[in-house]
Scaffold this motif. Structure first.
Motif, mmCIF file in Angstrom:
data_model
loop_
_atom_site.group_PDB
_atom_site.id
_atom_site.type_symbol
_atom_site.label_atom_id
_atom_site.label_comp_id
_atom_site.label_asym_id
_atom_site.label_seq_id
_atom_site.Cartn_x
_atom_site.Cartn_y
_atom_site.Cartn_z
ATOM 1 N N LEU A 100 0.860 -1.186 0.000
ATOM 2 C CA LEU A 100 0.000 0.000 0.000
ATOM 3 C C LEU A 100 0.897 1.237 0.000
ATOM 4 N N GLN A 101 0.688 2.090 -0.982
ATOM 5 C CA GLN A 101 1.523 3.287 -1.078
ATOM 6 C C GLN A 101 1.004 4.350 -0.120
ATOM 7 N N ARG A 102 1.723 4.561 0.950
ATOM 8 C CA ARG A 102 1.257 5.515 1.976
ATOM 9 C C ARG A 102 1.469 6.960 1.524
ATOM 10 N N ILE A 103 0.501 7.796 1.862
ATOM 11 C CA ILE A 103 0.654 9.238 1.631
ATOM 12 C C ILE A 103 1.349 9.861 2.837
ATOM 13 N N THR A 104 0.840 9.563 4.032
ATOM 14 C CA THR A 104 1.491 10.087 5.245
ATOM 15 C C THR A 104 1.728 8.941 6.222
ATOM 16 N N THR A 105 2.600 9.185 7.184
ATOM 17 C CA THR A 105 2.899 8.149 8.172
ATOM 18 C C THR A 105 1.740 8.058 9.167
ATOM 19 N N PHE A 106 1.680 6.948 9.881
ATOM 20 C CA PHE A 106 0.609 6.743 10.850
ATOM 21 C C PHE A 106 0.588 7.875 11.880
ATOM 22 N N ARG A 107 1.758 8.215 12.372
ATOM 23 C CA ARG A 107 1.844 9.238 13.411
ATOM 24 C C ARG A 107 1.379 10.609 12.914
ATOM 25 N N ASP A 108 1.797 10.958 11.692
ATOM 26 C CA ASP A 108 1.357 12.237 11.120
ATOM 27 C C ASP A 108 -0.155 12.248 10.908
ATOM 28 N N ARG A 109 -0.701 11.063 10.568
ATOM 29 C CA ARG A 109 -2.154 10.968 10.396
ATOM 30 C C ARG A 109 -2.873 11.254 11.713
ATOM 31 N N VAL A 110 -2.369 10.664 12.792
ATOM 32 C CA VAL A 110 -3.013 10.860 14.104
ATOM 33 C C VAL A 110 -2.946 12.331 14.519
ATOM 34 N N VAL A 111 -1.787 12.960 14.293
ATOM 35 C CA VAL A 111 -1.647 14.378 14.650
ATOM 36 C C VAL A 111 -2.652 15.220 13.849
ATOM 37 N N ALA A 112 -2.776 14.914 12.540
ATOM 38 C CA ALA A 112 -3.711 15.676 11.700
ATOM 39 C C ALA A 112 -5.154 15.466 12.161
ATOM 40 N N MET A 113 -5.494 14.246 12.578
ATOM 41 C CA MET A 113 -6.852 13.974 13.085
ATOM 42 C C MET A 113 -7.108 14.808 14.339
ATOM 43 N N LYS A 114 -6.136 14.840 15.231
ATOM 44 C CA LYS A 114 -6.275 15.614 16.476
ATOM 45 C C LYS A 114 -6.433 17.097 16.150
ATOM 46 N N ASN A 115 -5.683 17.575 15.128
ATOM 47 C CA ASN A 115 -5.800 18.984 14.735
ATOM 48 C C ASN A 115 -7.183 19.308 14.195
ATOM 49 N N CYS A 116 -7.891 18.302 13.686
ATOM 50 C CA CYS A 116 -9.266 18.500 13.192
ATOM 51 C C CYS A 116 -10.275 18.411 14.344
ATOM 52 N N GLY A 117 -9.829 18.165 15.556
ATOM 53 C CA GLY A 117 -10.743 18.125 16.697
ATOM 54 C C GLY A 117 -11.115 16.727 17.165
ATOM 55 N N ILE A 118 -10.582 15.689 16.471
ATOM 56 C CA ILE A 118 -10.833 14.304 16.912
ATOM 57 C C ILE A 118 -10.139 14.109 18.265
ATOM 58 N N ARG A 119 -10.868 13.552 19.258
ATOM 59 C CA ARG A 119 -10.257 13.436 20.593
ATOM 60 C C ARG A 119 -9.739 12.034 20.883
ATOM 61 N N GLN A 120 -10.286 11.028 20.182
ATOM 62 C CA GLN A 120 -9.895 9.652 20.472
ATOM 63 C C GLN A 120 -9.611 8.910 19.160
ATOM 64 N N VAL A 121 -8.431 8.330 19.055
ATOM 65 C CA VAL A 121 -8.108 7.509 17.882
ATOM 66 C C VAL A 121 -7.915 6.073 18.372
ATOM 67 N N VAL A 122 -8.793 5.183 17.913
ATOM 68 C CA VAL A 122 -8.746 3.789 18.362
ATOM 69 C C VAL A 122 -8.135 2.939 17.250
ATOM 70 N N VAL A 123 -7.018 2.282 17.556
ATOM 71 C CA VAL A 123 -6.370 1.438 16.556
ATOM 72 C C VAL A 123 -6.726 -0.009 16.862
ATOM 73 N N LEU A 124 -7.519 -0.623 15.989
ATOM 74 C CA LEU A 124 -7.899 -2.021 16.193
ATOM 75 C C LEU A 124 -6.878 -2.904 15.501
#
Ligand code: FMN
Ligand code: ADP
Length: 304
Positions: A58-82
């Motif tokens: 899978l060709q990643r656009i951003t790293t997992f960590r950068d994705r989580v930071v961007a989600m938090k910047n959008c106001g997401i408070r909880q990121v659950v990784v299953l």
């Protein structure tokens, strides 16, 4: 797992956290605020396609960590990784809804696309989720569609642009600069011998949507962003490994960056990575790349 506070949640990979994802997160966050729910993103790791096919890259656009930071910047408070493992892959869709979404995550509002599939053999879909919702006490919502230049913004469109080195089209669809963040690690120590010390960032994942030589801005080492040149990929001239690295040379800078956390902002793609016949030939080309990058960055300011 203890039960979460009641949530407003969406499920997906959200690679890049592009303009479409951001619009969705705004809806999730505003509904959550109105209803007193925790705005939550549920994501699977590894990606199911990579779990089922060890050769799939899978060709990643951003790293997992950068994705989580961007989600938090959008106001997401909880990121659950299953964790996506054998047990998760064989869970019947009804059990996924009942045990994971309801019992563990206490979902009250859910957003998924009409092409969303879940559960064993991808048997669960939007309609099944909707039909289970009254009994389970959650509501299913549609995704907002975001278009740019009459085209639906999607991670695959962004990957396609990045494959061609078209960073500006990709950034228009992302709605933000393309960045890679992380801590500087030790490399092969060859760079300084070549006169090109490079700060190395590990890029996790089996493949990167963007690769090649890049004009970049470096954030985190100085009060101002530093203009630099970087190589993103597998370094075919000097390496024979699968580890994707982002290596950045900052002309005129003489500090020690090991262990520091930096953000590399991509301004422009210069050329693909090449396998040179000699280190001399590569170094010659690196001098040219440096001059080209500095020239481009004179008129391509940082947008962070
Ligand atoms: C501007 C620039 C261009 C580069 N181009 C290539 C390339 O075309 N092919 C390649 O194999 N490596 C390329 N590299 C990566 C170098 O091989 C690598 O930085 C060097 O081997 C130092 O590695 P080290 O940091 O692990 O010591 C490039 C690096 C820079 C900074
Ligand atoms: N101008 C510069 N650009 C990038 N890194 C530099 C520069 N000057 C010093 N450094 C330091 O040198 C290190 C890179 O040296 P290098 O020989 O390439 O080793 P490595 O293989 O560990 O990357 C960087 O991590 C950084 O701490």
């Amino acid at each position: 797992m203890t039960q979460s506070q009641p949530t407003a949640l969406t499920i997906g990979n959200f690679d890049g956290v592009h303009a479409g994802h951001a619009a969705l997160f705004r809806e999730v966050v505003s509904a959550a605020d109105r209803m007193g729910l925790v705005p939550t993103v549920v994501t699977l790791n590894p990606h199911p396609k990579e779990f089922f096919d060890p050769t799939y890259r899978l060709q990643r656009i951003t790293t997992f960590r950068d994705r989580v930071v961007a989600m938090k910047n959008c106001g997401i408070r909880q990121v659950v990784v299953l964790p996506f493992d054998k047990a998760m892959a064989s869970l019947p869709p009804e059990s996924f809804v009942k045990d994971v979404l309801c019992r563990q995550l206490n979902a009250r509002q859910i957003w998924v696309g009409d092409d969303f599939r879940f559960g064993a053999r991808r048997a669960g879909d939007y309609h099944l989720l909707k039909s289970l919702s009254p009994a389970m006490g959650f509501q299913v919502n549609d995704l907002p569609e975001v278009q740019i230049n009459h085209q639906r913004v999607s991670s695959s469109q962004i990957r396609e642009a990045l494959n061609k080195g078209d960073v500006s089209t990709a950034q228009a669809m992302l709605g933000h600069p393309l960045c890679y963040s992380g801590h500087i690690i030790h490399g092969k120590k060859l760079g300084r011998k070549l006169g090109f010390p490079t700060m190395n960032l590990r890029i996790q994942g089996r493949a990167s949507a963007l690769s090649g030589i890049l004009a970049v801005w470096v954030h985190g080492l100085d009060a101002n962003p530093l203009p630099a040149v970087a190589s993103l990929g597998l370094r075919p001239t000097v390496e024979d490994s699968n580890q994707i690295l982002l290596e950045t040379f900052i002309p005129g800078w003489t500090g020690n960056a090991y262990g520091k956390r930096v953000t590399i902002e991509v301004a422009q793609h210069l050329r693909p990575e090449l396998k040179f016949d000699s280190l001399d030939a590569m170094v010659n080309r690196m001098h040219q790349d440096t001059a080209t990058a500095l020239n481009i960055l004179k008129t391509a300011p940082s947008h962070l």
